[in-house]
Motif scaffolding. Structure first.
Motif, short mmCIF file in Angstrom:
data_model
loop_
_atom_site.label_atom_id
_atom_site.label_comp_id
_atom_site.label_asym_id
_atom_site.label_seq_id
_atom_site.Cartn_x
_atom_site.Cartn_y
_atom_site.Cartn_z
N THR A 92 43.03 4.58 32.90
CA THR A 92 42.26 5.12 34.02
C THR A 92 42.20 6.64 33.95
N LEU A 93 43.35 7.23 33.67
CA LEU A 93 43.43 8.69 33.58
C LEU A 93 42.59 9.20 32.41
N ALA A 94 42.70 8.53 31.28
CA ALA A 94 41.93 8.95 30.10
C ALA A 94 40.43 8.84 30.38
N LYS A 95 40.04 7.81 31.14
CA LYS A 95 38.64 7.58 31.46
C LYS A 95 38.09 8.63 32.41
N LEU A 96 38.95 9.10 33.31
CA LEU A 96 38.46 10.04 34.32
C LEU A 96 38.16 11.42 33.76
N LYS A 97 38.69 11.71 32.58
CA LYS A 97 38.46 13.00 31.92
C LYS A 97 38.75 14.15 32.89
N ALA A 98 39.96 14.09 33.47
CA ALA A 98 40.32 15.08 34.47
C ALA A 98 40.56 16.46 33.84
N TYR A 99 40.76 16.49 32.53
CA TYR A 99 40.98 17.78 31.84
C TYR A 99 39.82 18.01 30.88
N ASP A 100 39.40 19.26 30.74
CA ASP A 100 38.18 19.53 29.99
C ASP A 100 38.35 19.87 28.50
N GLU A 101 39.58 20.14 28.06
CA GLU A 101 39.74 20.62 26.68
C GLU A 101 39.66 19.47 25.69
N TYR A 102 38.46 19.13 25.26
CA TYR A 102 38.27 17.95 24.41
C TYR A 102 39.15 17.96 23.17
N ILE A 151 37.95 2.35 16.94
CA ILE A 151 37.27 1.96 18.18
C ILE A 151 37.64 2.93 19.31
N ALA A 152 38.94 3.20 19.43
CA ALA A 152 39.41 4.11 20.49
C ALA A 152 38.80 5.50 20.31
N ASP A 153 38.74 5.96 19.07
CA ASP A 153 38.19 7.28 18.74
C ASP A 153 36.72 7.35 19.12
N SER A 154 35.95 6.36 18.72
CA SER A 154 34.51 6.38 18.99
C SER A 154 34.24 6.30 20.50
N TYR A 155 35.01 5.46 21.18
CA TYR A 155 34.80 5.30 22.63
C TYR A 155 35.04 6.62 23.36
N ASP A 156 36.14 7.30 23.02
CA ASP A 156 36.44 8.57 23.70
C ASP A 156 35.40 9.63 23.34
N ILE A 187 32.22 9.19 22.45
CA ILE A 187 30.91 8.91 23.07
C ILE A 187 30.93 9.21 24.57
N THR A 188 32.07 8.94 25.23
CA THR A 188 32.12 9.13 26.69
C THR A 188 32.52 10.55 27.09
N SER A 189 32.72 11.43 26.11
CA SER A 189 33.10 12.82 26.42
C SER A 189 31.92 13.76 26.28
N LEU A 209 27.70 7.20 29.72
CA LEU A 209 28.45 6.43 30.71
C LEU A 209 29.24 5.31 30.02
N ALA A 210 30.42 5.02 30.59
CA ALA A 210 31.33 4.05 29.97
C ALA A 210 30.65 2.71 29.59
#
Ligand SMILES: [Fe+2]
Length: 416
Positions: free
Chosen positions: A154-164, A281-286, A288-290, A299-300
């Protein structure tokens, strides 16, 4: 026909064509053999193998897992009836409530962020990677994923921090660990997976800044430079003692694709290795959603659609399906619009009913803020008359969530 299957799907009578590890590392007399008893399946799992290749022509009288119908986008079929969903067993209960674990996850995430800064600094100064710190933080993430598999996600999805650059490795580690737990990996396997995911892009510390953060498409030469990061990553670990092969596999192979069109070695299928397939998979998902300097975030649910459409080509199908179960089509924290014009935030995913999460309403049908807390369980809407059933019709972009809740604590409070 040679077919790659998850070890959990192995049955007595199946003919193993390839175990994916060398003869020295498994206890069997041959590399190819027919499984004669259950204990042999247990031994394969204990070797740390996640998938094997079987020969279906030699696997006499054995029921194989059903083939995926590639023409039917079943997971994303919003039309799937509530009646069908009724038959699905109830979700496994998480040991610790989501809210409680999110609070812990925030602290772990902050620690991870300083660790990643230090790792990149150390490499830029020509120093050695602090393997012990990586180990310790991965341990904490594993514990968190076992307390509640959705909290860190949930935290990773919310992208609460901006430093990609720095958050990406943490997010990939979280997504990979959640997938690993879903695949029932052991803690030892999760540790290798989490560390590999955490370090997968460490080679980028040596890629020039103007290539890494170029706000536009890379030239052919720049792309060639960028594609050296998996091999550079391996070099950064050469001075670290006792690095497991699985961790090196994540770093070197995370851009390889099932169909052999990836880089750096154009490996295919089982040759890529299960750990690298999960990290991919985890790498691509993060990614694409960043939001990046050169792209807007997707969008997720759309990101999952992209990954799902590339299953069997870029990504290993069975892992993609499990990944969708764990991140959810509508992840916790997603702001959604209902057919009733109400707006709500997803507060809980039902792993067996991904299209029907629990939602806490934020505004009513007239767009006015809700006075009292009201939770809607979309999974139970089928009990109502069809014309009264609520359903999700749209997603509101994440940046609008950020406008609603700017402070971390508010964010957590708003989720519940
Ligand atoms: Fe990478």
């Amino acid at each position: 026909m040679i077919k790659e299957i998850n070890v959990q799907d192995l049955r007595v009578g199946m003919y193993v064509e390839r175990l994916g590890i060398s003869w020295f590392h498994h206890p069997f007399a041959r590399n190819k053999f027919r499984i004669a008893k259950e204990s042999e399946i247990k031994k394969i799992i204990e070797c740390g193998i996640v998938t094997v290749e079987i020969n279906t022509q030699k696997s006499i009288d054995v029921a194989l897992p059903a083939e995926k119908d590639d023409t039917e986008d079943e997971i994303f079929s919003v039309e799937k009836s509530a009646k069908q969903q009724e038959d699905v067993p109830l979700a496994e209960q998480e040991p610790v409530p989501l809210k409680e674990e999110i609070e812990r996850s925030v602290e772990i995430y902050k620690k991870n962020l300083s660790l990643v800064h230090k790792l990149v600094d150390d490499i830029k100064k020509g120093g050695k990677i602090d393997a012990r710190s990586v180990n310790d933080t991965v341990d904490q993430m594993i514990e968190s994923v076992f307390r509640n598999r959705y909290a860190a996600v949930t935290l990773a999805k919310l992208k609460a921090y901006d430093e990609y650059t720095f958050t990406h490795s943490i997010n990939v580690s979280i997504f990979a660990l959640a997938l690993g737990r879903q695949l029932k990996l052991s803690r030892k396997q999760l540790k290798m997976l989490g560390s590999g995911a955490m370090l997968h892009d460490i080679g980028k510390a040596s890629i020039p800044e103007h290539v890494l953060n170029k706000p536009g498409p890379l030239t052919e030469e720049e792309f060639r430079v960028m594609k050296t990061h998996p091999e550079l990553g391996i070099k950064h670990l050469k001075n670290v003692e006792n690095v497991r092969n699985e961790i090196l596999q994540c770093i070197l192979n995370h851009h390889e694709k099932i169909n052999g069109t990836g880089y750096p070695r154009k490996l295919k299928g089982a040759a890529i290795g299960d750990y690298a397939k999960m990290v991919s998979i985890a790498d691509s998902y993060d990614a694409i959603t960043s939001t990046r300097v050169y792209q807007k975030s997707t969008l997720a649910p759309n990101a999952l659609k992209i990954i799902f459409s590339l299953r069997g080509e870029h990504f290993y199908t069975s892992f993609v399906e499990r990944f969708i179960q764990v991140v959810g089509i509508y992840p916790v924290g997603t702001l959604v619009k209902l057919n009733t014009k109400e707006i709500g935030v997803v507060t809980s995913i039902n792993p067996s009913k991904l299209l029907y999460p629990d939602i806490e309403l934020i505004t009513d049908k007239k767009g006015e803020k809700m006075g009292a807390t009201q939770t809607v369980r979309l999974g139970e809407e089928y009990k109502k008359a069809p014309e009264l059933r609520r359903k999700i019709i749209d997603i509101i972009p994440q940046k609008k969530i950020k406008d609603l809740v700017s402070e971390e604590q508010d964010l957590i409070t708003d989720l519940h």
